[in-house]
Design a protein around this motif. Sequence first.
Motif, short mmCIF file in Angstrom:
data_model
loop_
_atom_site.label_atom_id
_atom_site.label_comp_id
_atom_site.label_asym_id
_atom_site.label_seq_id
_atom_site.Cartn_x
_atom_site.Cartn_y
_atom_site.Cartn_z
N ALA A 30 -111.68 -10.28 -42.10
CA ALA A 30 -113.01 -10.74 -41.73
C ALA A 30 -113.46 -10.02 -40.47
O ALA A 30 -112.72 -9.97 -39.48
CB ALA A 30 -113.01 -12.25 -41.50
N PRO A 31 -114.66 -9.42 -40.46
CA PRO A 31 -115.11 -8.65 -39.29
C PRO A 31 -115.65 -9.57 -38.19
O PRO A 31 -116.83 -9.93 -38.21
CB PRO A 31 -116.21 -7.76 -39.86
N GLU A 32 -114.80 -9.96 -37.25
CA GLU A 32 -115.22 -10.81 -36.15
C GLU A 32 -115.08 -10.03 -34.85
O GLU A 32 -114.01 -9.47 -34.57
CB GLU A 32 -114.38 -12.08 -36.09
N PRO A 33 -116.12 -9.98 -34.04
CA PRO A 33 -116.03 -9.28 -32.75
C PRO A 33 -114.90 -9.86 -31.90
O PRO A 33 -114.69 -11.07 -31.86
CB PRO A 33 -117.39 -9.54 -32.11
N SER A 78 -120.24 -18.37 -37.33
CA SER A 78 -119.16 -17.60 -37.94
C SER A 78 -119.21 -17.77 -39.47
O SER A 78 -120.17 -17.37 -40.10
CB SER A 78 -117.81 -18.01 -37.36
N LEU A 79 -118.20 -18.44 -40.06
CA LEU A 79 -118.19 -18.64 -41.51
C LEU A 79 -118.59 -20.06 -41.89
O LEU A 79 -118.28 -20.53 -42.97
CB LEU A 79 -116.79 -18.33 -42.08
N ALA A 99 -124.34 -25.60 -36.55
CA ALA A 99 -123.31 -25.15 -37.48
C ALA A 99 -122.30 -26.28 -37.64
O ALA A 99 -121.85 -26.86 -36.65
CB ALA A 99 -122.63 -23.90 -36.95
N GLU A 100 -121.93 -26.58 -38.88
CA GLU A 100 -120.97 -27.64 -39.14
C GLU A 100 -119.57 -27.11 -38.84
O GLU A 100 -118.82 -26.67 -39.71
CB GLU A 100 -121.09 -28.15 -40.57
N ARG A 101 -119.25 -27.16 -37.56
CA ARG A 101 -118.01 -26.58 -37.04
C ARG A 101 -117.49 -27.47 -35.91
O ARG A 101 -118.27 -28.01 -35.14
CB ARG A 101 -118.30 -25.17 -36.49
N TRP A 102 -116.17 -27.65 -35.86
CA TRP A 102 -115.58 -28.29 -34.69
C TRP A 102 -114.33 -27.56 -34.27
O TRP A 102 -113.70 -26.84 -35.05
CB TRP A 102 -115.28 -29.79 -34.93
N ARG A 139 -122.67 -12.22 -46.49
CA ARG A 139 -122.73 -10.76 -46.40
C ARG A 139 -123.58 -10.35 -45.20
O ARG A 139 -123.21 -9.43 -44.46
CB ARG A 139 -123.31 -10.18 -47.69
N ARG A 140 -124.70 -11.04 -45.01
CA ARG A 140 -125.56 -10.72 -43.86
C ARG A 140 -124.81 -10.93 -42.54
O ARG A 140 -124.87 -10.09 -41.64
CB ARG A 140 -126.81 -11.60 -43.89
N ARG A 141 -124.06 -12.03 -42.44
CA ARG A 141 -123.32 -12.30 -41.21
C ARG A 141 -122.21 -11.26 -41.00
O ARG A 141 -121.97 -10.82 -39.87
CB ARG A 141 -122.71 -13.70 -41.25
#
Length: 277
Positions: free
Chosen positions: A40-43, A181-182, A190-193, A216-218
């Motif tokens: 996964a391309p994450e900075p 992110s994803l 964003a539904e993230r914790w 794909r856009r992200r």
Amino acid sequence: MRTSVENLRRRAAIVREIRAFFDTRGFDEVSTPVRIAAPAPEPHIDCPASGDAFLRASPELQMKKLLAMGMDRIYQIGPCFREGERGSRHSPEFTMIEWYRRCAGYLDIAHDMEELFAALAPKECRPTRMTVRDAYIRYAGWDPWLAWDQDRFDFDMATKIEPSLPKGAVFLMDYPREAASLAKIRGDVAERWEFYWKGIELANCFTELCDEAEQRRRFEAARDERRALGEADYPLDEGFLKALPLIESASGVALGIDRLVMLLAGEREIASVMSEE
């Protein structure tokens, strides 16, 4: 720091307890490749090269492909790798557990996390919850929703938010859209914790984004940022992107085993609970 036989045995017992927790709740343990062609391309997250492929930073994409095949509740405990990360809480090779559930959201996985935490640390109080927005207003003095600034957000997370969180267990809930992110986006969050214990981040959870075009856009935006930073340009995992619509809905989390064992053992460095190189 050298580890001890006592800590290695404690680690083994904790991992056995984690496996038993998931096995008795209808999860299937899975194993996916450690060497992958398209991370996964994450900075700022760099996977070590392995010939013409890479050592995984996470099994996330490969596990989601299993969800797309029809598996419902899965978990995996195994090695992950991140280049250039070493310190009291970081290692270039570390162990994570990730688990995923189809037809579930991030609040369902939070319930799993609460039950797992209660099983492993029964003397601790029930985790509390705090929104990211409240944390930034209270501890950093600004609202990321009103004036997004990625660099300031990241800097304040490390220097103001994390040091100020309650020392008990806490869920930091609902991230800005820009930090999705994803994760699936609902309204302006964003539904993230992320789960913290004793001020240390242990786990990161998403309600999974299952929209191929948006993911794909992200990914393309993240690749552009990696190129601008001079980081390796990873190819897109087309198999993962094509699998997303087949999942329909799911949620999952990554939990660092080494940090968890370190805290349960009362140690200050993850090296104290890991086998030596």
